[in-house]
Design a protein around this motif. Structure first.
Motif, PDB file in Angstrom:
ATOM      1  N   ASP A  57       5.333  -2.206  13.930  1.00  7.75           N
ATOM      2  CA  ASP A  57       3.813  -2.860  13.549  1.00  7.75           C
ATOM      3  C   ASP A  57       3.360  -2.708  14.480  1.00  7.75           C
ATOM      4  O   ASP A  57       3.338  -4.435  14.964  1.00  7.75           O
ATOM      5  CB  ASP A  57       4.217  -3.857  12.287  1.00  7.75           C
ATOM      6  N   LEU A  86      10.026  -9.550   3.517  1.00  9.75           N
ATOM      7  CA  LEU A  86       8.994  -7.739   2.527  1.00  9.75           C
ATOM      8  C   LEU A  86      10.563  -6.685   1.907  1.00  9.75           C
ATOM      9  O   LEU A  86      11.141  -7.040   2.385  1.00  9.75           O
ATOM     10  CB  LEU A  86       8.400  -6.917   3.596  1.00  9.75           C
ATOM     11  N   PRO A  87       9.531  -6.658   0.316  1.00 12.26           N
ATOM     12  CA  PRO A  87      10.281  -5.815  -0.075  1.00 12.26           C
ATOM     13  C   PRO A  87      10.793  -4.277   0.468  1.00 12.26           C
ATOM     14  O   PRO A  87       9.709  -4.025   1.147  1.00 12.26           O
ATOM     15  CB  PRO A  87      10.157  -5.431  -1.284  1.00 12.26           C
ATOM     16  N   ARG A  88      12.111  -3.718   0.388  1.00 11.05           N
ATOM     17  CA  ARG A  88      11.918  -2.639   1.065  1.00 11.05           C
ATOM     18  C   ARG A  88      11.362  -1.317   0.185  1.00 11.05           C
ATOM     19  O   ARG A  88      12.447  -1.086  -1.255  1.00 11.05           O
ATOM     20  CB  ARG A  88      13.347  -1.629   1.350  1.00 11.05           C
ATOM     21  N   PHE A  89      10.732  -0.174   0.507  1.00 10.74           N
ATOM     22  CA  PHE A  89      10.170   0.806  -0.104  1.00 10.74           C
ATOM     23  C   PHE A  89      10.681   2.298  -0.697  1.00 10.74           C
ATOM     24  O   PHE A  89      11.159   2.443  -1.217  1.00 10.74           O
ATOM     25  CB  PHE A  89       8.438   0.944  -0.560  1.00 10.74           C
ATOM     26  N   ILE A 235       7.554  10.083   3.278  1.00  8.95           N
ATOM     27  CA  ILE A 235       8.305   9.219   2.784  1.00  8.95           C
ATOM     28  C   ILE A 235       8.485   9.968   1.964  1.00  8.95           C
ATOM     29  O   ILE A 235       7.144  10.823   0.878  1.00  8.95           O
ATOM     30  CB  ILE A 235       7.954   7.783   2.456  1.00  8.95           C
ATOM     31  N   ILE A 244       5.445  12.835   1.546  1.00  9.10           N
ATOM     32  CA  ILE A 244       3.837  12.415   1.708  1.00  9.10           C
ATOM     33  C   ILE A 244       4.073  12.120   3.234  1.00  9.10           C
ATOM     34  O   ILE A 244       4.956  11.494   3.769  1.00  9.10           O
ATOM     35  CB  ILE A 244       3.005  11.302   0.794  1.00  9.10           C
ATOM     36  N   ILE A 246       2.921   8.838   5.789  1.00  7.99           N
ATOM     37  CA  ILE A 246       2.438   7.686   5.448  1.00  7.99           C
ATOM     38  C   ILE A 246       1.476   7.371   6.972  1.00  7.99           C
ATOM     39  O   ILE A 246       0.716   6.446   6.471  1.00  7.99           O
ATOM     40  CB  ILE A 246       3.560   6.570   5.122  1.00  7.99           C
ATOM     41  N   GLY A 247       1.248   8.007   8.088  1.00  9.39           N
ATOM     42  CA  GLY A 247       0.667   7.812   9.388  1.00  9.39           C
ATOM     43  C   GLY A 247       1.909   8.204  10.525  1.00  9.39           C
ATOM     44  O   GLY A 247       3.248   9.257  10.234  1.00  9.39           O
TER      45      GLY A 247
ATOM     46  N   ARG B  41      -0.943  -0.869  -9.833  1.00 14.41           N
ATOM     47  CA  ARG B  41       0.158  -1.480  -8.795  1.00 14.41           C
ATOM     48  C   ARG B  41      -0.446  -2.011  -7.463  1.00 14.41           C
ATOM     49  O   ARG B  41      -1.363  -1.120  -6.791  1.00 14.41           O
ATOM     50  CB  ARG B  41       1.120  -0.675  -8.552  1.00 14.41           C
ATOM     51  N   GLU B  44       0.368  -3.643  -2.370  1.00 15.66           N
ATOM     52  CA  GLU B  44       1.622  -4.374  -1.890  1.00 15.66           C
ATOM     53  C   GLU B  44       2.230  -3.801  -0.843  1.00 15.66           C
ATOM     54  O   GLU B  44       2.302  -2.602  -1.000  1.00 15.66           O
ATOM     55  CB  GLU B  44       2.204  -4.486  -2.795  1.00 15.66           C
ATOM     56  N   THR B  45       3.044  -4.798   0.736  1.00 14.15           N
ATOM     57  CA  THR B  45       2.937  -4.639   1.807  1.00 14.15           C
ATOM     58  C   THR B  45       4.638  -4.546   1.393  1.00 14.15           C
ATOM     59  O   THR B  45       5.244  -5.166   0.846  1.00 14.15           O
ATOM     60  CB  THR B  45       2.698  -5.204   2.884  1.00 14.15           C
ATOM     61  N   GLY B  46       5.263  -3.460   2.165  1.00  8.40           N
ATOM     62  CA  GLY B  46       6.933  -3.134   2.286  1.00  8.40           C
ATOM     63  C   GLY B  46       7.572  -3.110   3.270  1.00  8.40           C
ATOM     64  O   GLY B  46       6.224  -2.564   4.631  1.00  8.40           O
ATOM     65  N   LEU B  47       8.410  -2.092   3.064  1.00 14.42           N
ATOM     66  CA  LEU B  47       8.518  -1.802   4.957  1.00 14.42           C
ATOM     67  C   LEU B  47       9.433  -0.311   4.207  1.00 14.42           C
ATOM     68  O   LEU B  47      10.164   0.435   3.079  1.00 14.42           O
ATOM     69  CB  LEU B  47      10.185  -2.304   4.764  1.00 14.42           C
ATOM     70  N   VAL B  68       4.515  -0.943   5.358  1.00 16.35           N
ATOM     71  CA  VAL B  68       3.573   0.250   4.527  1.00 16.35           C
ATOM     72  C   VAL B  68       2.804  -0.238   3.244  1.00 16.35           C
ATOM     73  O   VAL B  68       3.614  -1.229   3.288  1.00 16.35           O
ATOM     74  CB  VAL B  68       4.476   1.684   4.092  1.00 16.35           C
ATOM     75  N   ARG B  70       1.679   0.003  -0.489  1.00 18.06           N
ATOM     76  CA  ARG B  70       0.897   0.600  -1.330  1.00 18.06           C
ATOM     77  C   ARG B  70      -0.032   0.784  -2.768  1.00 18.06           C
ATOM     78  O   ARG B  70       0.270  -0.643  -2.860  1.00 18.06           O
ATOM     79  CB  ARG B  70       1.922   0.997  -2.296  1.00 18.06           C
ATOM     80  N   HIS B  81      -2.224   7.480  -5.840  1.00 15.08           N
ATOM     81  CA  HIS B  81      -1.677   6.573  -5.250  1.00 15.08           C
ATOM     82  C   HIS B  81      -1.971   6.751  -3.785  1.00 15.08           C
ATOM     83  O   HIS B  81      -2.670   7.292  -3.566  1.00 15.08           O
ATOM     84  CB  HIS B  81       0.113   7.656  -5.487  1.00 15.08           C
ATOM     85  N   TYR B  83       0.093   5.494  -0.129  1.00 16.93           N
ATOM     86  CA  TYR B  83       1.085   4.741   1.021  1.00 16.93           C
ATOM     87  C   TYR B  83       0.451   5.323   1.890  1.00 16.93           C
ATOM     88  O   TYR B  83       0.849   6.171   2.646  1.00 16.93           O
ATOM     89  CB  TYR B  83       2.918   5.537   0.787  1.00 16.93           C
ATOM     90  N   VAL B  84       0.697   3.747   2.714  1.00 16.91           N
ATOM     91  CA  VAL B  84      -0.209   4.056   4.035  1.00 16.91           C
ATOM     92  C   VAL B  84       0.374   3.725   5.587  1.00 16.91           C
ATOM     93  O   VAL B  84       0.793   1.903   4.723  1.00 16.91           O
ATOM     94  CB  VAL B  84      -1.876   3.852   4.249  1.00 16.91           C
ATOM     95  N   ALA B  85       1.068   3.215   6.064  1.00 16.66           N
ATOM     96  CA  ALA B  85       1.318   2.911   7.194  1.00 16.66           C
ATOM     97  C   ALA B  85       0.860   1.596   7.690  1.00 16.66           C
ATOM     98  O   ALA B  85      -0.699   1.301   7.251  1.00 16.66           O
ATOM     99  CB  ALA B  85       1.180   3.748   8.586  1.00 16.66           C
ATOM    100  N   GLY B  86       0.943   0.261   8.012  1.00 12.59           N
ATOM    101  CA  GLY B  86       0.394  -0.720   8.006  1.00 12.59           C
ATOM    102  C   GLY B  86       0.495  -1.463   6.732  1.00 12.59           C
ATOM    103  O   GLY B  86       0.936  -1.581   6.062  1.00 12.59           O
ATOM    104  N   ARG B  87      -0.307  -2.465   7.107  1.00 13.27           N
ATOM    105  CA  ARG B  87      -0.762  -3.923   6.222  1.00 13.27           C
ATOM    106  C   ARG B  87      -2.176  -3.676   5.692  1.00 13.27           C
ATOM    107  O   ARG B  87      -2.451  -4.722   5.025  1.00 13.27           O
ATOM    108  CB  ARG B  87       0.023  -5.138   6.666  1.00 13.27           C
TER     109      ARG B  87
END
Lengths: 360, 148
Positions: A57, A86-89, A235, A244, A246-247, B41, B44-47, B68, B70, B81, B83-87
């Motif tokens: 990041d 942070l939670p792990r998605f 992911i 998909i 995510i970047g 939902r 929310e930011t996560g990893l 990431v 979501r 839905h 899911y995008v990188a970053g915050r």
């Protein structure tokens, strides 16, 4: 035990932190640095903090660098602490470095490899002379462009692999272990070793890699390939049921090729060490590849004699967050510990003197 | 969802993930307004723990995490839905809303033309520019020419 336990400590700490904040800001007559400036103009520092903080990041890494006054290990520490909130998605699918959008790709062993030698934005071939023009500032001219053919750039290991002269990647299956979930245990497989190296301290790995070149576990390395560029991160969210993007993220990959005399079961061939690091981090990726190969000594039937070949030694000492925690904790109050040691030393001295007197 | 639909959705989700919220807002200015939505939902930011492969193509290993964000929304009868990188929560929410709207046949074409296709083109142009810069640093060996 900490200073807060001592009366008056709390205020001293608050005042110390207030001074730190002022010290961090520096002379108010000088413009304050923005985290966007750090992210854009101190990119290699950001890359290193992301790698060792093990969190990709750029904005957070830039903020951590500002907060830590440019102390990169402290900044990596801040990222590690943040990630725990942070939670792990998900786990990503393994990134495909063969499909990388290449900015730089070189090989030190094949001049004419498909895709060619692409230097990219590199410090190589610069004269390492201080550029005083840079101190004055100014806009550089735009970088030249050339027609980009759609040439694929296969990994060099895939090119040489066809002749059987170089070891292949091995089976792509198996669920990798995760150091962030389970404590390190030995023997540690290559999956865990690579994870530890990817987040390991660049200076430590550089020194260990260097030691292998100087004979402490010699591996006769060549840079098979270094590539730098962007890969997409995929992911597969369960609610979608398909993968998909995510970047993108920037990665540096190093394929080190090493001479190998062969063993009872394996004919003479080139073996490989692998390095992969967040951002533009060539030194890190190269050092990682050297140490990865050195740690394969036992697997390849070589004598394990040097520090870089000792898996336990390398993995227990490569993490600079753990290292700095243990080294720096020494400066926290140890009053009680030391008091008890003092008593012990006094008693031993008294005993020793009594024995001496008795002997005389 | 049919295979073709899945491929199309994967494509637009990847384009939206790589765009910024500002990019999307700029493109949306030329579209009918997005339908009202309910956030189911997040954002929310996560990893995400990213993975590489030993040697590039061997067994997987955990490389390190990335942030990431979501978001899931319902608008009309569609669930969107992202899911995008970053915050950036705004980025994720907007991407989820557009994902939902793109699944509505009445809205799909205008959104695809003005948002997805345009952003995809801009992203391809940026990639092409980087490729041309890289190409300018490709070494041209003259050894063969002089030996002839």
């Amino acid at each position: 035990m900490a200073y807060v336990a001592v009366k008056g400590g709390e205020r001293a700490i608050d005042n110390a932190h207030a001074w730190l904040a002022e010290d961090r800001r520096g002379d108010p007559a000088v413009a304050e640095i923005g985290t966007d400036q750090i992210a854009e103009q101190l990119g290699r520092a950001v890359d290193r903090v992301m790698a060792e903080g093990s969190l990709y990041d750029r904005e957070l890494a830039a903020l951590a660098i500002k907060q830590a006054q440019g102390d990169l290990i402290e900044a990596a520490f801040l990222l590690r602490a943040y990630r725990t909130t942070l939670p792990r998605f998900a786990y990503s699918r393994p990134v495909d470095t063969a499909a990388m959008q290449i900015r730089r790709r070189i090989s030190a062993v094949f001049k004419d490899l498909p895709g060619g030698q692409v230097l990219g934005p590199t410090y190589d071939y610069t004269h390492r002379l201080l550029d005083f023009a840079l101190a004055a500032g100014g806009q550089p001219p735009p970088a030249p462009e050339a027609p980009a053919d759609d040439m694929r750039m296969p990994r060099v290991s895939d090119i040489l692999g066809h002749e059987g002269l170089i070891e292949r990647d091995g089976a792509p299956d198996g669920e990798p272990g995760d150091l962030t979930r389970e404590p390190l245990a030995f023997p540690a497989g290559r999956d865990l070793r690579l994870q530890a190296l990817a987040r390991g301290d660049e200076g430590f790995l550089l020194a260990l890699g260097y030691s292998t070149q100087r004979g402490w576990g010699g591996t006769h390395p060549f840079v098979g390939e270094i590539r730098l560029g962007e890969v997409s991160v995929e992911i597969e969210p369960p609610e979608l049921g398909f993968a998909i993007d995510i970047g993108d993220m920037t990665l540096t990959e190093c394929q080190m090729v090493n001479q190998f005399a062969g063993s009872k079961t394996v004919p003479p061939q080139f073996t490989r060490g692998y390095g992969l690091a967040f951002g533009h981090a060539e030194r890190k990726a190269m050092a990682m590849a050297l140490v990865d190969r050195a740690m394969r000594a036992e697997e390849l039937g070589e004598d394990v004699k040097a520090p870089a070949q000792n898996i336990e030694f390398v993995l227990y000492h490569s993490d600079n967050i753990e290292a700095t925690g243990f080294v720096e904790h020494l400066k926290l109050p140890h009053y009680v510990d030391f008091q008890s040691e003092l008593e012990t030393v006094r008693r031993m001295r008294a005993d020793a003197m009594r024995m001496q007197e008795a002997a005389e | 969802m049919k295979t073709d639909d899945t491929a199309a959705r994967r494509h637009w989700m990847s384009v939206l993930a790589r765009a910024s919220a500002d990019d999307m807002r700029r493109c949306l200015a030329d579209c009918p307004p997005l339908p009202d939505h309910v956030t189911l939902r997040g954002p929310e930011t996560g990893l995400v723990m990213t993975r590489g492969r030993a040697g590039g193509g061997g067994a997987a290993f955990n490389l390190g995490e990335m942030t990431v964000t979501r978001c899931t929304v319902r608008s009309g009868g569609q669930i969107g839905h992202a899911y995008v990188a970053g915050r950036d929560g705004g980025h994720a929410e907007l991407a989820a809303r557009i994902d939902a709207a793109l699944q509505d046949p009445a809205l799909h074409d205008a959104l695809h033309r003005n948002v997805v296709a345009r952003l995809a083109q801009e992203q391809a142009a940026a990639r092409a520019e980087a490729a041309r810069r890289a190409a300018a640093t490709r070494v041209q060996f003259f050894t063969m020419a002089t030996m002839r």
